[in-house]
Write a protein that holds these residues in place. Structure first.
Motif, PDB file in Angstrom:
ATOM      1  N   LEU A  24       0.827  -1.203   0.000  1.00 30.25           N
ATOM      2  CA  LEU A  24       0.000   0.000   0.000  1.00 30.25           C
ATOM      3  C   LEU A  24       0.866   1.259   0.000  1.00 30.25           C
ATOM      4  O   LEU A  24       0.602   2.214  -0.735  1.00 30.25           O
ATOM      5  CB  LEU A  24      -0.930  -0.012   1.217  1.00 30.25           C
ATOM      6  N   ALA A  25       1.914   1.252   0.809  1.00 28.74           N
ATOM      7  CA  ALA A  25       2.821   2.398   0.856  1.00 28.74           C
ATOM      8  C   ALA A  25       3.481   2.610  -0.505  1.00 28.74           C
ATOM      9  O   ALA A  25       3.562   3.736  -1.006  1.00 28.74           O
ATOM     10  CB  ALA A  25       3.870   2.202   1.947  1.00 28.74           C
ATOM     11  N   LYS A  26       3.938   1.524  -1.105  1.00 25.39           N
ATOM     12  CA  LYS A  26       4.598   1.601  -2.413  1.00 25.39           C
ATOM     13  C   LYS A  26       3.629   2.114  -3.476  1.00 25.39           C
ATOM     14  O   LYS A  26       4.003   2.932  -4.328  1.00 25.39           O
ATOM     15  CB  LYS A  26       5.132   0.217  -2.791  1.00 25.39           C
ATOM     16  N   ALA A  27       2.379   1.672  -3.415  1.00 28.08           N
ATOM     17  CA  ALA A  27       1.378   2.101  -4.398  1.00 28.08           C
ATOM     18  C   ALA A  27       1.113   3.606  -4.309  1.00 28.08           C
ATOM     19  O   ALA A  27       0.735   4.227  -5.295  1.00 28.08           O
ATOM     20  CB  ALA A  27       0.075   1.324  -4.184  1.00 28.08           C
ATOM     21  N   HIS A  28       1.333   4.182  -3.138  1.00 28.82           N
ATOM     22  CA  HIS A  28       1.099   5.613  -2.953  1.00 28.82           C
ATOM     23  C   HIS A  28       2.398   6.418  -2.950  1.00 28.82           C
ATOM     24  O   HIS A  28       2.412   7.593  -2.587  1.00 28.82           O
ATOM     25  CB  HIS A  28       0.320   5.854  -1.657  1.00 28.82           C
ATOM     26  N   GLY A  29       3.485   5.763  -3.326  1.00 27.41           N
ATOM     27  CA  GLY A  29       4.763   6.456  -3.435  1.00 27.41           C
ATOM     28  C   GLY A  29       5.392   6.828  -2.102  1.00 27.41           C
ATOM     29  O   GLY A  29       6.120   7.801  -2.013  1.00 27.41           O
ATOM     30  N   LEU A  30       5.104   6.064  -1.074  1.00 28.61           N
ATOM     31  CA  LEU A  30       5.654   6.341   0.251  1.00 28.61           C
ATOM     32  C   LEU A  30       6.673   5.281   0.645  1.00 28.61           C
ATOM     33  O   LEU A  30       6.515   4.104   0.333  1.00 28.61           O
ATOM     34  CB  LEU A  30       4.537   6.334   1.301  1.00 28.61           C
ATOM     35  N   SER A  31       7.708   5.739   1.331  1.00 31.29           N
ATOM     36  CA  SER A  31       8.645   4.789   1.923  1.00 31.29           C
ATOM     37  C   SER A  31       8.266   4.634   3.389  1.00 31.29           C
ATOM     38  O   SER A  31       7.502   5.425   3.932  1.00 31.29           O
ATOM     39  CB  SER A  31      10.079   5.309   1.806  1.00 31.29           C
ATOM     40  N   LEU A  32       8.821   3.627   4.023  1.00 34.61           N
ATOM     41  CA  LEU A  32       8.542   3.455   5.448  1.00 34.61           C
ATOM     42  C   LEU A  32       9.106   4.620   6.245  1.00 34.61           C
ATOM     43  O   LEU A  32       8.532   5.018   7.268  1.00 34.61           O
ATOM     44  CB  LEU A  32       9.105   2.125   5.951  1.00 34.61           C
ATOM     45  N   ASP A  33      10.211   5.200   5.785  1.00 30.23           N
ATOM     46  CA  ASP A  33      10.763   6.378   6.451  1.00 30.23           C
ATOM     47  C   ASP A  33       9.753   7.525   6.430  1.00 30.23           C
ATOM     48  O   ASP A  33       9.608   8.249   7.409  1.00 30.23           O
ATOM     49  CB  ASP A  33      12.065   6.823   5.795  1.00 30.23           C
ATOM     50  N   ASP A  34       9.069   7.684   5.296  1.00 32.99           N
ATOM     51  CA  ASP A  34       8.047   8.736   5.206  1.00 32.99           C
ATOM     52  C   ASP A  34       6.957   8.518   6.247  1.00 32.99           C
ATOM     53  O   ASP A  34       6.509   9.466   6.893  1.00 32.99           O
ATOM     54  CB  ASP A  34       7.398   8.753   3.819  1.00 32.99           C
ATOM     55  N   LEU A  35       6.556   7.283   6.420  1.00 27.97           N
ATOM     56  CA  LEU A  35       5.496   6.986   7.380  1.00 27.97           C
ATOM     57  C   LEU A  35       5.957   7.250   8.806  1.00 27.97           C
ATOM     58  O   LEU A  35       5.221   7.809   9.614  1.00 27.97           O
ATOM     59  CB  LEU A  35       5.043   5.529   7.235  1.00 27.97           C
ATOM     60  N   LYS A  74       8.437   9.250   9.814  1.00 28.87           N
ATOM     61  CA  LYS A  74       8.715  10.670  10.036  1.00 28.87           C
ATOM     62  C   LYS A  74       7.436  11.412  10.366  1.00 28.87           C
ATOM     63  O   LYS A  74       7.418  12.287  11.209  1.00 28.87           O
ATOM     64  CB  LYS A  74       9.391  11.284   8.813  1.00 28.87           C
ATOM     65  N   GLN A  75       6.346  11.069   9.714  1.00 27.32           N
ATOM     66  CA  GLN A  75       5.071  11.716  10.004  1.00 27.32           C
ATOM     67  C   GLN A  75       4.621  11.396  11.418  1.00 27.32           C
ATOM     68  O   GLN A  75       4.133  12.259  12.128  1.00 27.32           O
ATOM     69  CB  GLN A  75       4.007  11.268   9.000  1.00 27.32           C
ATOM     70  N   ALA A  76       4.797  10.167  11.836  1.00 34.74           N
ATOM     71  CA  ALA A  76       4.393   9.781  13.191  1.00 34.74           C
ATOM     72  C   ALA A  76       5.240  10.507  14.227  1.00 34.74           C
ATOM     73  O   ALA A  76       4.735  10.950  15.249  1.00 34.74           O
ATOM     74  CB  ALA A  76       4.505   8.273  13.360  1.00 34.74           C
ATOM     75  N   GLU A  77       6.527  10.651  13.965  1.00 31.05           N
ATOM     76  CA  GLU A  77       7.413  11.336  14.902  1.00 31.05           C
ATOM     77  C   GLU A  77       7.085  12.817  14.994  1.00 31.05           C
ATOM     78  O   GLU A  77       7.157  13.409  16.058  1.00 31.05           O
ATOM     79  CB  GLU A  77       8.874  11.154  14.487  1.00 31.05           C
ATOM     80  N   SER A  78       6.732  13.430  13.878  1.00 31.30           N
ATOM     81  CA  SER A  78       6.478  14.868  13.883  1.00 31.30           C
ATOM     82  C   SER A  78       5.211  15.213  14.641  1.00 31.30           C
ATOM     83  O   SER A  78       5.031  16.344  15.071  1.00 31.30           O
ATOM     84  CB  SER A  78       6.401  15.401  12.458  1.00 31.30           C
ATOM     85  N   LYS A  79       4.322  14.263  14.798  1.00 30.51           N
ATOM     86  CA  LYS A  79       3.074  14.507  15.510  1.00 30.51           C
ATOM     87  C   LYS A  79       3.226  14.318  17.018  1.00 30.51           C
ATOM     88  O   LYS A  79       2.291  14.553  17.757  1.00 30.51           O
ATOM     89  CB  LYS A  79       1.973  13.589  14.982  1.00 30.51           C
ATOM     90  N   ALA A  80       4.396  13.921  17.459  1.00 27.45           N
ATOM     91  CA  ALA A  80       4.614  13.734  18.885  1.00 27.45           C
ATOM     92  C   ALA A  80       4.508  15.079  19.585  1.00 27.45           C
ATOM     93  O   ALA A  80       4.985  16.092  19.108  1.00 27.45           O
ATOM     94  CB  ALA A  80       5.977  13.110  19.135  1.00 27.45           C
ATOM     95  N   LYS A  81       3.855  15.053  20.745  1.00 29.84           N
ATOM     96  CA  LYS A  81       3.654  16.288  21.489  1.00 29.84           C
ATOM     97  C   LYS A  81       4.950  16.739  22.137  1.00 29.84           C
ATOM     98  O   LYS A  81       5.696  15.940  22.673  1.00 29.84           O
ATOM     99  CB  LYS A  81       2.587  16.090  22.560  1.00 29.84           C
TER     100      LYS A  81
END
Length: 102
Positions: A40-51, A53-60
């Motif tokens: 699914l990530a590959k189909a949307h042009g995302l790497s696991l790093d992209d996923l 990084k988004q989770a880390e940036s949302k950390a309070k």
């Protein structure tokens, strides 16, 4: 299957077989989920790093302290949530929050 008809030894053997099967199926389901996630990530042009990084940036980020104990600078409070005991004790002694403000 009538469990009442099985002996103690047969029940223990059955339990071991069930636990082994559960372990194998858990591994298989995790592998399948991992494969689907990668696909699914590959189909949307995302790497696991992209996923990640988004989770880390949302950390309070921790909230900065607004109040400090007048004699013990290690005791601080952000002003959020329940008042620490030291704040309540100082308020009971007649201090104000303004006097404790940093």
């Amino acid at each position: 299957m009538d469990l009442q008809a099985l002996s103690f030894v047969e029940l223990k053997d059955l339990l071991a077989q069930v636990q082994a099967e559960i372990g194998q199926r858990e591994k298989a389901e995790k592998a399948e989920a991992k494969s689907k996630i990668l696909e699914l990530a590959k189909a949307h042009g995302l790497s696991l790093d992209d996923l990640f990084k988004q989770a880390e940036s949302k950390a309070k980020k921790p909230v900065e302290a607004k109040y400090r104990h007048p004699t013990d600078a290690s005791q601080t409070w952000s002003g959020r949530g329940r008042k620490p005991l030291w704040v309540q004790e100082l308020l009971d002694q007649g201090k104000t929050l303004e006097e404790l403000a940093i």
